[in-house]
Write a protein that holds these residues in place. Structure first.
Motif, PDB file in Angstrom:
ATOM      1  N   LEU A 104      -7.008 -63.075  43.962  1.00  0.00           N
ATOM      2  CA  LEU A 104      -5.789 -63.276  44.747  1.00  0.00           C
ATOM      3  C   LEU A 104      -4.973 -64.448  44.206  1.00  0.00           C
ATOM      4  N   ALA A 105      -5.649 -65.506  43.790  1.00  0.00           N
ATOM      5  CA  ALA A 105      -4.940 -66.660  43.229  1.00  0.00           C
ATOM      6  C   ALA A 105      -4.231 -66.288  41.933  1.00  0.00           C
ATOM      7  N   HIS A 106      -4.875 -65.435  41.114  1.00  0.00           N
ATOM      8  CA  HIS A 106      -4.270 -65.019  39.849  1.00  0.00           C
ATOM      9  C   HIS A 106      -2.949 -64.299  40.090  1.00  0.00           C
ATOM     10  N   TRP A 107      -2.871 -63.558  41.205  1.00  0.00           N
ATOM     11  CA  TRP A 107      -1.659 -62.806  41.538  1.00  0.00           C
ATOM     12  C   TRP A 107      -0.793 -63.561  42.544  1.00  0.00           C
ATOM     13  N   LYS A 108      -1.000 -64.896  42.614  1.00  0.00           N
ATOM     14  CA  LYS A 108      -0.173 -65.782  43.452  1.00  0.00           C
ATOM     15  C   LYS A 108      -0.248 -65.391  44.930  1.00  0.00           C
ATOM     16  N   LEU A 109      -1.454 -65.016  45.365  1.00  0.00           N
ATOM     17  CA  LEU A 109      -1.666 -64.639  46.764  1.00  0.00           C
ATOM     18  C   LEU A 109      -2.688 -65.551  47.434  1.00  0.00           C
ATOM     19  N   ASP A 110      -2.893 -66.747  46.882  1.00  0.00           N
ATOM     20  CA  ASP A 110      -3.933 -67.628  47.402  1.00  0.00           C
ATOM     21  C   ASP A 110      -3.637 -68.094  48.825  1.00  0.00           C
ATOM     22  N   ALA A 111      -2.390 -67.935  49.288  1.00  0.00           N
ATOM     23  CA  ALA A 111      -2.058 -68.334  50.658  1.00  0.00           C
ATOM     24  C   ALA A 111      -2.498 -67.278  51.672  1.00  0.00           C
ATOM     25  N   LEU A 112      -2.901 -66.120  51.201  1.00  0.00           N
ATOM     26  CA  LEU A 112      -3.306 -65.039  52.104  1.00  0.00           C
ATOM     27  C   LEU A 112      -4.783 -65.157  52.475  1.00  0.00           C
ATOM     28  N   ASP A 113      -5.093 -64.636  53.650  1.00  0.00           N
ATOM     29  CA  ASP A 113      -6.482 -64.570  54.114  1.00  0.00           C
ATOM     30  C   ASP A 113      -6.947 -63.127  54.027  1.00  0.00           C
ATOM     31  N   LEU A 114      -8.182 -62.929  53.594  1.00  0.00           N
ATOM     32  CA  LEU A 114      -8.696 -61.559  53.419  1.00  0.00           C
ATOM     33  C   LEU A 114      -8.761 -60.783  54.734  1.00  0.00           C
ATOM     34  N   SER A 115      -8.740 -61.494  55.860  1.00  0.00           N
ATOM     35  CA  SER A 115      -8.776 -60.808  57.162  1.00  0.00           C
ATOM     36  C   SER A 115      -7.368 -60.452  57.658  1.00  0.00           C
ATOM     37  N   GLN A 116      -6.340 -60.842  56.910  1.00  0.00           N
ATOM     38  CA  GLN A 116      -4.948 -60.564  57.299  1.00  0.00           C
ATOM     39  C   GLN A 116      -4.654 -59.072  57.182  1.00  0.00           C
ATOM     40  N   ARG A 117      -3.862 -58.552  58.110  1.00  0.00           N
ATOM     41  CA  ARG A 117      -3.548 -57.122  58.106  1.00  0.00           C
ATOM     42  C   ARG A 117      -2.485 -56.820  57.066  1.00  0.00           C
ATOM     43  N   MET A 118      -2.598 -55.667  56.429  1.00  0.00           N
ATOM     44  CA  MET A 118      -1.678 -55.270  55.362  1.00  0.00           C
ATOM     45  C   MET A 118      -0.250 -55.120  55.873  1.00  0.00           C
ATOM     46  N   GLU A 119      -0.071 -54.727  57.145  1.00  0.00           N
ATOM     47  CA  GLU A 119       1.269 -54.493  57.665  1.00  0.00           C
ATOM     48  C   GLU A 119       2.097 -55.776  57.732  1.00  0.00           C
ATOM     49  N   THR A 120       1.440 -56.938  57.636  1.00  0.00           N
ATOM     50  CA  THR A 120       2.162 -58.212  57.685  1.00  0.00           C
ATOM     51  C   THR A 120       2.703 -58.623  56.318  1.00  0.00           C
ATOM     52  N   LEU A 121       2.377 -57.866  55.271  1.00  0.00           N
ATOM     53  CA  LEU A 121       2.745 -58.238  53.906  1.00  0.00           C
ATOM     54  C   LEU A 121       4.039 -57.548  53.470  1.00  0.00           C
ATOM     55  N   SER A 122       4.739 -58.160  52.534  1.00  0.00           N
ATOM     56  CA  SER A 122       5.908 -57.535  51.919  1.00  0.00           C
ATOM     57  C   SER A 122       5.458 -56.476  50.913  1.00  0.00           C
ATOM     58  N   GLY A 123       6.418 -55.674  50.429  1.00  0.00           N
ATOM     59  CA  GLY A 123       6.075 -54.655  49.431  1.00  0.00           C
ATOM     60  C   GLY A 123       5.478 -55.270  48.186  1.00  0.00           C
ATOM     61  N   GLY A 124       6.052 -56.384  47.720  1.00  0.00           N
ATOM     62  CA  GLY A 124       5.534 -57.052  46.531  1.00  0.00           C
ATOM     63  C   GLY A 124       4.141 -57.584  46.732  1.00  0.00           C
ATOM     64  N   GLN A 125       3.861 -58.130  47.924  1.00  0.00           N
ATOM     65  CA  GLN A 125       2.522 -58.648  48.209  1.00  0.00           C
ATOM     66  C   GLN A 125       1.490 -57.526  48.254  1.00  0.00           C
ATOM     67  N   LYS A 126       1.862 -56.393  48.835  1.00  0.00           N
ATOM     68  CA  LYS A 126       0.934 -55.254  48.879  1.00  0.00           C
ATOM     69  C   LYS A 126       0.582 -54.787  47.469  1.00  0.00           C
ATOM     70  N   THR A 127       1.603 -54.714  46.604  1.00  0.00           N
ATOM     71  CA  THR A 127       1.349 -54.317  45.221  1.00  0.00           C
ATOM     72  C   THR A 127       0.400 -55.294  44.549  1.00  0.00           C
ATOM     73  N   ARG A 128       0.628 -56.603  44.740  1.00  0.00           N
ATOM     74  CA  ARG A 128      -0.229 -57.619  44.130  1.00  0.00           C
ATOM     75  C   ARG A 128      -1.651 -57.548  44.664  1.00  0.00           C
ATOM     76  N   VAL A 129      -1.800 -57.246  45.964  1.00  0.00           N
ATOM     77  CA  VAL A 129      -3.150 -57.111  46.537  1.00  0.00           C
ATOM     78  C   VAL A 129      -3.928 -56.040  45.783  1.00  0.00           C
ATOM     79  N   PHE A 130      -3.320 -54.863  45.608  1.00  0.00           N
ATOM     80  CA  PHE A 130      -4.037 -53.777  44.930  1.00  0.00           C
ATOM     81  C   PHE A 130      -4.262 -54.088  43.454  1.00  0.00           C
ATOM     82  N   LEU A 131      -3.319 -54.780  42.823  1.00  0.00           N
ATOM     83  CA  LEU A 131      -3.536 -55.175  41.424  1.00  0.00           C
ATOM     84  C   LEU A 131      -4.656 -56.200  41.320  1.00  0.00           C
ATOM     85  N   SER A 132      -4.796 -57.061  42.319  1.00  0.00           N
ATOM     86  CA  SER A 132      -5.894 -58.037  42.288  1.00  0.00           C
ATOM     87  C   SER A 132      -7.248 -57.341  42.375  1.00  0.00           C
TER      88      SER A 132
END
Length: 531
Positions: free
Chosen positions: A123-151
């Protein structure tokens, strides 16, 4: 490593999408899967990923592929950990660390004691280190969702990776990280994308259409060059066949004229000879049969050439048929449309750390540059006058602008295709003229009553261009907000051609470097410098 044999897929309504798909993907291959919108690229990736069953044929994979889909709506109710398929392991690890050394927890975790650390690093590699793994996907932007799956690629380290439009919603920084991964990975890649820079990082192109898969051994530029050669050859064959058809028809006409003269001379001679009526009738019947045979031979030849010509014309690309032919904007080039001084916006706080100054002139071709979250959409709303600045000034001249976003929300999904064009019919065009323009933009009569909600991204873009021609008077400014996100390469070229015909003021938000270069958006408003 990945094999498809005689694979076919039909929609639930039994409409065939593709058939006879045979392909072989070897270890460490990096493949671009291309084809027009609706060819079935995403469907084929889902079949490879095991998300869909083919209607016919077999799929064999050396290991389970990791799939990054284009759309993420089905994961909105998931946590990030659930979407990444690591929730059970993380739960088991936490329980074990709290002293619950059960067989169930140990089995779930296996030997993957580093799963938590690996998730955090990915997650840090894809600049998502501010996110928590328990956070729901619906709270993320389109770009964040893409980065989650790429991570997830770093987390699972799969041998086979399937990527469906991975650059969508990524800003410049995210795309550069994606390019670095594609360049450095030793994994096997099969990628659907409209990002030409990304496609040129791949070493093979698979072209999908209803006839199957065609393989081109090179990157996208090589593929495009080969397609240009094929197009030139097709055009030469088309010209040659058109010439042959004209020649055949001319020969048929000359032959029939010659035969008619011979028949007339023969009839005169027979009449002078005073032959009995029964003999005359017999000779007349024989002459008519002979003429009919000659005509039949020539007709068969011309029909055969005409059929070949029709098949060749059906292979022509559609891009050249669509022309905007708009009246020029009424505003002269160089007129000051927008002036911003010490501009800032925000909702309870200032959006930018520095104040923004810029000017937009008539005829400018300008891009708004900035990473996700820098306020590009807010700036567009300011320019359109939809919101007011918090500080500074923004002066607007009287001009007509049209705003086109990535979802083409300019198109009303509640209307049919024909109703949408009628709504834009400010010039009171006749019905036949509207239908002619719809046909020019590849909407035949089967589309006219189709709801706009059923159109693909590329079809909505073409309908939007068509409505501009029906409105006739060009807008003074066109604002494009990530216009290529939902388009295939052919429709991107159509859009580029239309934009380059446009003589008014162009304002573009896009992370697609190729598109920006092609539409010559040279002037820049850089928001990265303000945050």
């Amino acid at each position: 490593m990945l094999f498809l044999q005689d694979v076919a897929y039909a929609h639930p309504n039994r409409d065939l999408l593709f058939s006879d798909i045979n392909l072989s993907v070897n270890r460490q291959d990096k493949i671009a899967l291309v084809g027009h919108n609706g060819a079935g690229k995403s469907t084929l990736l889902k079949i490879l990923a095991g998300w869909l069953k083919p209607t016919n044929g077999r799929v064999n994979a050396g290991s389970e592929p990791y799939y990054v889909p284009q759309l993420f709506g089905q994961f909105n109710d998931f946590t990030i950990a659930q979407a990444l398929r690591v929730s059970d392991k993380l739960t088991a690890l936490k329980a074990i660390l709290e002293g619950e050394l059960t067989d169930s927890n140990l089995t779930l975790l296996g030997d993957d004691w580093a799963i938590q650390e690996r998730c955090e690093q990915a997650l840090a590699h894809w600049k998502l280190d501010a996110l928590d793994l328990s956070q729901r996907m619906e709270t993320l932007s389109g770009g964040q969702k893409t980065r989650v799956f790429l991570s997830g690629i770093m987390i699972h380290n799969p041998e086979i990776i399937l990527l469906d439009e991975p650059g969508n919603h990524l800003d410049r920084q995210g795309r550069n990280t994606l390019y670095e991964y594609i360049t450095s990975t030793t994994g096997t890649l099969l990628v659907v994308s409209h990002d030409r820079i990304l496609l040129n990082l791949l070493n093979t192109v698979f072209e999908l259409d209803k006839r199957g898969i065609s393989v081109y051994g090179g990157n996208y530029d090589f593929y495009a060059a080969q397609k240009a050669i094929e197009s030139d050859a097709l055009n030469q064959e088309l010209k040659s066949t058109e010439k042959a058809l004209r020649k055949a028809r001319e020969t048929e006409r000359e032959t029939m004229q010659r035969q008619q003269k011979l028949d007339a001379r023969g009839k005169k001679k027979q009449e002078k000879a005073g032959l009995p009526t029964i003999v005359m009738n017999t000779l007349k019947n024989n002459a008519e049969k002979s003429t009919s045979r000659i005509k039949g031979v020539h007709t068969e030849k011309t029909e055969s050439i005409a059929k070949d010509l029709g098949q060749l014309r059906s292979q022509l690309p559609d891009t050249g048929k669509m022309k905007l032919d708009l009246d020029n904007s009424a505003l002269h080039k160089g007129k000051i449309l927008v002036t911003a001084e010490n501009l800032n916006a925000g909702f309870g706080h200032l959006l930018w750390k520095k104040r923004l100054d810029f000017q937009i002139l008539g005829g400018d071709r300008m891009m708004i540059k900035g990473l996700n979250g820098t306020g590009k959409t807010t700036l567009i709303k300011l320019i359109l006058g939809h919101i007011q600045p918090v500080s500074g000034t923004l002066e607007r001249a009287d001009f007509r602008a049209i705003y086109i976003d990535q979802d083409y929300s300019f198109i009303d999904n509640h209307l049919s295709v024909y109703e949408q064009t009628q709504r834009c019919n400010t010039g009171a065009l006749q019905e036949h003229e509207i239908r002619t323009r719809l046909n020019r933009f590849l909407f035949n009569k089967e589309y006219w009553d189709k709801p706009c909600s059923a159109l693909s991204g590329g079809e909505k873009m073409r309908l939007m261009l068509c409505t501009l021609t029906i409105g006739n008077q060009a807008p003074d400014m066109i604002i494009l907000d990530e216009p290529t996100n939902n388009l295939d390469m052919q429709n991107i070229e159509i859009l580029i051609g239309a934009v380059n015909e446009y003589q008014g003021t162009l304002l573009v938000v896009s992370h697609d470097t190729y598109f920006l270069e092609q539409v010559r958006a040279g002037k820049v408003i850089d928001l990265d410098e303000l945050v």
